[in-house]
Design a protein around this motif. Sequence first.
Motif, short mmCIF file in Angstrom:
data_model
loop_
_atom_site.label_atom_id
_atom_site.label_comp_id
_atom_site.label_asym_id
_atom_site.label_seq_id
_atom_site.Cartn_x
_atom_site.Cartn_y
_atom_site.Cartn_z
N PHE A 100 0.83 -1.21 0.00
CA PHE A 100 0.00 0.00 0.00
C PHE A 100 0.87 1.26 0.00
O PHE A 100 0.63 2.18 -0.76
CB PHE A 100 -0.93 0.00 1.21
N LYS A 101 1.89 1.28 0.87
CA LYS A 101 2.76 2.46 0.97
C LYS A 101 3.52 2.73 -0.34
O LYS A 101 3.85 3.87 -0.64
CB LYS A 101 3.78 2.28 2.10
N ASN A 157 -0.01 7.94 -4.73
CA ASN A 157 -1.02 8.55 -3.86
C ASN A 157 -2.43 8.40 -4.40
O ASN A 157 -3.35 8.06 -3.66
CB ASN A 157 -0.70 10.02 -3.61
N GLN A 197 -3.73 5.03 -3.83
CA GLN A 197 -4.04 4.85 -2.40
C GLN A 197 -5.41 5.42 -2.08
O GLN A 197 -6.22 4.77 -1.40
CB GLN A 197 -2.98 5.52 -1.53
#
Length: 72
Positions: free
Chosen positions: A8-9, A13, A16
């Motif tokens: 996920f990280k 962006n 996400q």
Amino acid sequence: MNISYYDFKNMPNQDQFILVMNEGRIMNERTVNTLRYVLYEISHFTVEMIYNTQKNKVEGINVFQNKGAYSV
């Protein structure tokens, strides 16, 4: 959906944000002045999205691992 904290990280962006909005489960939310903080649960971690209600946009995102909550 089952995604790791690290996967996920490493996502862009925008990806996400989309994943959180589509797959996240709202745990809590609060509003302070023009900012709305929404805490989502995804897989085995939590994501805090910070929305600016005045500008109608996402201001930030914080991701927490929740190590203690899922330890055996």
